[in-house]
Write an enzyme that holds these catalytic residues in place. Structure first.
Site, PDB file in Angstrom:
ATOM      1  N   GLU A   1      -6.637  -7.462  -0.542  1.00 27.85           N
ATOM      2  CA  GLU A   1      -7.076  -7.416   0.856  1.00 27.85           C
ATOM      3  C   GLU A   1      -8.519  -6.979   0.925  1.00 27.85           C
ATOM      4  O   GLU A   1      -8.934  -6.072   0.210  1.00 27.85           O
ATOM      5  CB  GLU A   1      -6.298  -6.355   1.648  1.00 27.85           C
TER       6      GLU A   1
ATOM      7  N   GLU B   1       0.833  -1.206   0.000  1.00 30.45           N
ATOM      8  CA  GLU B   1       0.000   0.000   0.000  1.00 30.45           C
ATOM      9  C   GLU B   1       0.872   1.262   0.000  1.00 30.45           C
ATOM     10  O   GLU B   1       0.837   2.063   0.950  1.00 30.45           O
ATOM     11  CB  GLU B   1      -0.949   0.014   1.191  1.00 30.45           C
TER      12      GLU B   1
HETATM   13  C1  GLA Z   1      -4.194  -2.136   5.078  1.00 29.19           C
HETATM   14  C2  GLA Z   1      -2.846  -2.837   5.201  1.00 29.19           C
HETATM   15  C3  GLA Z   1      -2.889  -4.069   6.030  1.00 29.19           C
HETATM   16  C4  GLA Z   1      -3.792  -3.872   7.220  1.00 29.19           C
HETATM   17  C5  GLA Z   1      -5.162  -3.472   6.760  1.00 29.19           C
HETATM   18  C6  GLA Z   1      -6.163  -3.352   7.898  1.00 29.19           C
HETATM   19  O1  GLA Z   1      -4.945  -2.527   4.020  1.00 29.19           O
HETATM   20  O2  GLA Z   1      -2.266  -3.150   3.956  1.00 29.19           O
HETATM   21  O3  GLA Z   1      -1.578  -4.368   6.448  1.00 29.19           O
HETATM   22  O4  GLA Z   1      -3.261  -2.871   8.020  1.00 29.19           O
HETATM   23  O5  GLA Z   1      -5.060  -2.219   6.155  1.00 29.19           O
HETATM   24  O6  GLA Z   1      -7.442  -2.975   7.450  1.00 29.19           O
END
Ligand code: GLA
Ligand code: ZN
Length: 662
Positions: free
Chosen positions: A308, A150
């Protein structure tokens, strides 16, 4: 190396084995098999466990878990592990830390505490990437590289001196001379004329409004700076691990707007994104669909990966609502309905400690004998049946234009209204189409628009000549084009296009606007057939038919909605945001004129429908987000219930059907 993506709808999750004793690892693999999990993202935050001291690597634990996963038939999306530097690195080199707009250092203690342009951080990160690439390239579990995590989630924008130096280099490449920079930034205003590159700074906290073009360029630079970093990581992987696909997880969700992903897609082999439902949004379901439609466009219409999402509650909202029974399955399939071929969760096993211990996971604190885990197991069985649709594409005949740079400019300082959200118009129109069972691609203005029967231009405040021409060409070629207020106002330097708004679209639309009349969040204005909100303006129809007028207020009698027939298409202008009912009826008119049929006619409120089509057939997705049972026309085989469908399908509350159509 294992093949990726496999000919099955893949399920996966972020896996953080270093948080658990080794005895748990064997259980993990067995449970993954039970749930039909076919891949994990491994090592995302493992730097301090892989390199506990400078140049000293500990790979034994990663070797062991990679071997175990491979033995269990689980593929690995292996992280370069560079998302968060270890404490020894930031202690030795505090200059790698990011600096906020006030000049405060963002200290370690959380995650992603690194400056995007730090050469020191880059050297260390690339050294680790090099080690991992060399060591695991041949490992049979390796299926994909997951670069960082991210990007920009927490460390952008950085305003440090290193970023200032890189910003100046970026500006030299962009403008070549100070004269051109001064022109582009309009520095004749407020005595801002630069006479040496060294005088230029990041848009740090100042006395009042920063120069808007400088603000925009700092956003462009910041996105490019991280992209440059990603390219450097990728170059190491290309050298030492050629042929293994590379991804990084984007964030095409509502509240993240830091990166211009359109510039990023050439650097990834697989477009992947993360999505979390924000409870505070008025229409969270539509936002999920919008995000999927953005991501699909970034993937060029091809299938993409949901890297995710959550099985249930997150841990970062004021109240973290648990998902309803059945929602884990429905949410996952909602992304498949928008073109995802792989679905993963953050995270596999819920942490015992740390900031995310109350974030849901596939294996909750209560263990696998839980309703939530059983629901994932059930999805695993469904995913097994959905392999046949992998590779198929979502059908859409409507395009909604979406450009991060235009969004940045329209969030700039000192605009006619700070209440306008550039995405609001886009998402409102998308939602109303979605409610009608009409799927839209949410595409960049530079995309090929020739296949679309309807093109929506929602609040595209900044637009280049080239993109404005493409919109006009789409209308001439037969599309119904709908342009909304506050579009086409400025050029790529955020200089206003003169001669009457909306400069770039004035001729196409046959309108001329002399003055804006913005409305506050609770203000509305009566139209002859509805109400308008957020915005209004003094429109003259110079070469357009007036469809609807303002019925009260200072603009009474002036045009509110217009249409101009262009070639075989039409160009419609919306100078306010009508209420849902009125806007919905307008969209019905455009869809009818364009010959666009909904995926399913007469869709009940709260039921979502899309269609994916491939060489071997088509699949109709029906998602019931309501508490009622609905019966819908369809024929074929429902792969969710694994039953034949002859003429109609009964959808229980919360249920999903994926029907291979005959
Ligand atoms: C982000 C991060 C993860 C986690 C999620 C929690 O997407 O990439 O590591 O912290 O948020 O919602
Ligand atoms: Zn910096």
């Amino acid at each position: 190396m294992r093949a990726w993506p496999t000919k099955t709808l893949s399920l996966g999750g972020d896996y953080n084995p270093e948080q658990w004793p080794r005895a748990v690892w064997d259980d993990d693999v067995t449970l993954m098999q039970r749930a039909n999990i076919s891949f994990v993202s491994l090592g995302i935050f493992s730097w301090s466990w892989l390199e506990p001291a400078k140049g000293e690597y500990e790979f034994e634990w990663l070797d062991t878990i990679m071997d175990k996963l491979h033995a269990g038939g689980i593929a690995v999306d292996l992280a370069t592990a560079t998302a968060t530097p270890p404490p020894w690195l930031s202690a030795a080199h505090p200059e790698i830390l990011p600096v906020d707009v006030l000049g405060h250092t963002l200290w370690p203690g959380s995650r992603q505490s690194w400056c995007p342009t730090s050469p020191v951080f880059r050297d260390y990160a690339l050294a680790l990437t090099r080690q991992l690439a060399a060591r695991y390239h041949e490992h049979p579990a390796l299926a994909m590289w997951h670069v960082s995590n991210e990007y920009a989630c927490h460390n952008l924008p950085c305003y440090c001196d290193e970023c200032a130096r890189h910003f100046r280099s970026w500006l030299r490449r962009r403008y070549e001379s100070l004269e051109r920079l001064n022109d582009a930034w309009g520095t004749a205003f407020w005595s801002q004329r630069y006479t040496a590159w060294e005088q230029i700074l990041p848009t740090r906290h100042s006395t009042t409004f920063n120069n808007p073009t400088q603000v925009l360029d700092y956003k462009r630079f910041s996105s490019d700076a991280l992209l440059d970093f990603m390219r450097a990581e990728r170059a190491v992987l290309d050298e030492l691990s050629p042929g293994v696909p590379v991804t990084t997880n984007f964030m095409t969700l509502d509240h993240f707007r830091h990166l211009d992903y359109n510039a990023w897609t050439p650097t990834v082999d697989v477009v992947s994104t993360d999505h979390y439902i924000v409870d505070a949004l008025e229409h969270p379901r539509s936002e999920l669909a919008f995000s999927g439609d953005v991501t699909r466009a970034l993937a060029g219409g091809a299938p993409w990966m949901l890297m995710e999402h959550s099985t249930s509650a997150v841990n970062w909202q004021p109240t973290n609502h648990a998902k309803a029974p059945g929602q884990t399955i429905r949410d996952a399939l909602a992304h498949v309905a928008r073109g995802a071929d792989a679905i993963a969760w953050f995270q596999w096993r819920q942490s015992r400690a740390g900031s995310e211990k109350f974030h849901s996971a596939v294996v909750p604190h209560a263990g696998p004998e839980t309703a939530r885990f059983r629901e994932v197991e059930q999805l695993g069985r469904i995913a097994g049946r959905l392999g046949e649709l992998v590779g198929s594409r979502v059908e859409a005949r409507v395009a909604i234009l979406h450009d991060y740079q235009a969004i940045w400019a329209s969030e700039g300082p000192c605009l006619p209204s700070s209440e306008l959200d550039a995405l609001e118009a886009a998402r409102t129109i998308h939602r109303l189409l979605h409610d009608r069972g009409v799927t839209a691609d949410v595409v960049h203005p530079g995309a090929d628009l020739s296949s679309y029967a309807v093109v929506v231009v929602p609040q595209l405040y900044l637009v280049t000549d080239e993109h404005a021409d493409a919109v006009s060409a789409a209308a001439s070629a037969g599309a119904q084009v709908l342009v909304t207020y506050f579009s086409g106002i400025s050029d790529e330097h955020d200089h206003v296009r003169l001669g009457g708004y909306p400069g770039a679209f004035r001729d196409l639309l046959g309108v001329r606007v002399e003055e804006f009349f913005p409305l506050g969040p609770v203000e509305t204005v009566a139209l002859t057939d509805g109400t308008g909100g957020w915005w209004s303006e003094d429109v003259q129809a110079t070469d357009a038919t007036v469809v609807e007028s303002y019925a009260a207020g200072p603009l009474v009698g002036r045009p509110a909605i217009t249409r101009r027939d262009v070639g075989t298409g039409s160009a419609w202008y919306l100078s306010t945001l009508p209420d849902d009912d009125r806007l919905g009826r307008l969209l019905d008119t455009l869809l009818a004129a364009a010959g666009v049929e909904p995926t399913v006619a007469g869709l009940p409120v709260g039921v979502e429908a899309t269609r994916r089509r491939g060489d071997d057939g088509s699949w109709l997705f029906l998602l019931n987000h309501t508490d009622l049972t609905h019966s819908l026309a369809a024929s074929g085989h429902d792969l969710v219930a694994d039953t034949a469908v002859a003429g109609s399908v009964e959808l229980a509350p919360g249920a999903v059907a994926v029907i291979r159509e005959t």
